[in-house]
Design an enzyme around this catalytic site. Structure first.
Site, short mmCIF file in Angstrom:
data_model
loop_
_atom_site.label_atom_id
_atom_site.label_comp_id
_atom_site.label_asym_id
_atom_site.label_seq_id
_atom_site.Cartn_x
_atom_site.Cartn_y
_atom_site.Cartn_z
N PRO A 2 0.81 -1.23 0.00
CG PRO A 2 -0.59 -1.48 1.81
CD PRO A 2 0.70 -1.97 1.25
CD GLU A 3 4.31 3.01 -3.27
OE1 GLU A 3 4.43 4.17 -3.70
OE2 GLU A 3 5.01 2.07 -3.69
CG HIS A 101 -1.75 -13.79 7.78
ND1 HIS A 101 -1.90 -14.25 6.49
CD2 HIS A 101 -0.74 -14.53 8.32
CE1 HIS A 101 -1.00 -15.20 6.26
NE2 HIS A 101 -0.29 -15.39 7.35
NE ARG A 121 5.24 -9.69 3.17
CZ ARG A 121 5.51 -9.22 1.96
NH1 ARG A 121 6.09 -8.06 1.83
NH2 ARG A 121 5.17 -9.88 0.90
#
Length: 292
Positions: A2-3, A101, A121
């Site tokens: 994501p940017e 997750h 992550r």
DNA sequence: GTTCGCACCTGAGCGC
DNA sequence: TGCGCTCAGGTGCGAA
């Protein structure tokens, strides 16, 4: 990954789906996801339960949602979030099975769709934090140092170009410096540099004012284009709040295109190791600066 | 004060 | 089949 465009897509989703709803229950399933909460997961849960979520705001890649009620202590606090490398904020029907997750779950008093923070992550995270004193936007204290982003109406183009040229570093490093300009990550940095025909190791001090302004214009242009199609997606790690992917990866000119012909001159795009990651560039259009 | 380099983290892909 | 290695990269922090 994501940017800014991806985070903006998520912000819009939050504004549509969770604003005005009251938190009934909070579950922290992985403590690292709330590691920025100084007093820990229990404090995070306590501060959030019973509050009503406001309209989501964004600065660069950070998102925050102002909190209201039930007690006076909730005012002036916000739920702040960063998606990191692999974070997702999903608005899911409670009957949908938990994601592998899933790190944090918010249930609402209306019993409708719940908000889930999913992060493979765990580079991203959530926290409840006080806003800056007297800031009408309710900007959380910990992100006060983050610069505005190029899609922000209050971004000062002239000040950015001056600060960019005053830096004693290289241009890609500067683009990734969130205190100078926020929202630019590795993908859009490479794309903006390709469009501006600048090598990533070009010293910022050697840029002309026009080159700095052009680079900014290209960064803004590429992010607006990505935003128009829902962001960039390479895999399932980036999705909007409804779990849908964006399409901008089809339009990337440099990033991830090693060996493919440059869209301008047909020279194969090259990948270079850079700061433990990758830089993609056209060796012909983006000449390596001569050592000084 | 500014710049730089690294740890953090998980899963996919690959070679052996 | 299983193991170990590499790669992906945003952020914060310590070192220079």
């Amino acid at each position: 990954m994501p940017e800014l465009p991806e985070v903006e897509v998520v912000r819009r989703g939050l504004a549509n789906w969770v604003a005005g709803r009251t938190v009934a229950d909070v579950q922290v399933l992985h403590p690292r996801a709330v590691r920025r909460q100084p007093a820990g997961p229990a404090d995070f849960t306590a501060r959030l339960t019973g509050t009503t979520l406001g309209a989501a705001q964004r600065r660069g890649k950070y998102l925050w949602v102002p909190l209201a009620g039930p007690g006076p202590e909730a005012g002036g606090f916000s739920l702040i979030g960063h998606l990191g490398m692999s974070g997702q904020l999903l608005v899911q029907d409670p009957s949908v099975p938990d994601e592998t997750h899933l790190r944090v779950r918010l249930r609402f008093t209306d019993g409708g769709r719940e908000l889930r923070f999913v992060d493979q992550r765990t580079f991203g995270g959530l926290a409840v934090e006080e806003a800056e004193d007297g800031d009408p936007e309710g900007t959380p204290v910990s992100i006060a140092h983050i610069a505005r982003d190029p899609l922000d109406r209050r971004f000062d183009d002239e000040a950015f170009v001056r600060a960019l040229r005053a830096k004693r570093t290289t241009v890609k490093r500067a683009l990734l410096d969130q205190t100078l300009i926020s929202g630019v990550g590795n993908i859009y940095a490479d794309e903006a540099l390709w469009r501006a025909k600048l090598h990533f190791e070009r010293p910022t001090a050697t840029l002309t004012h026009a080159q700095g302004a052009l680079l900014l214009a290209h960064a803004r242009e590429v992010m607006n284009a990505a935003l128009a199609v829902g962001g960039t997606s390479f895999d399932s790690l980036y999705v909007n709040v409804n779990g849908e992917s964006g399409y901008f990866s089809r339009d990337l000119d440099a990033y991830g295109r090693e060996g493919e012909p440059c869209g301008r001159c047909a020279t194969p795009i090259r990948r270079a190791a850079w700061m433990n990651r990758s830089s993609y560039f056209c060796p012909r259009c983006q000449r390596i600066p001569r050592p000084r």
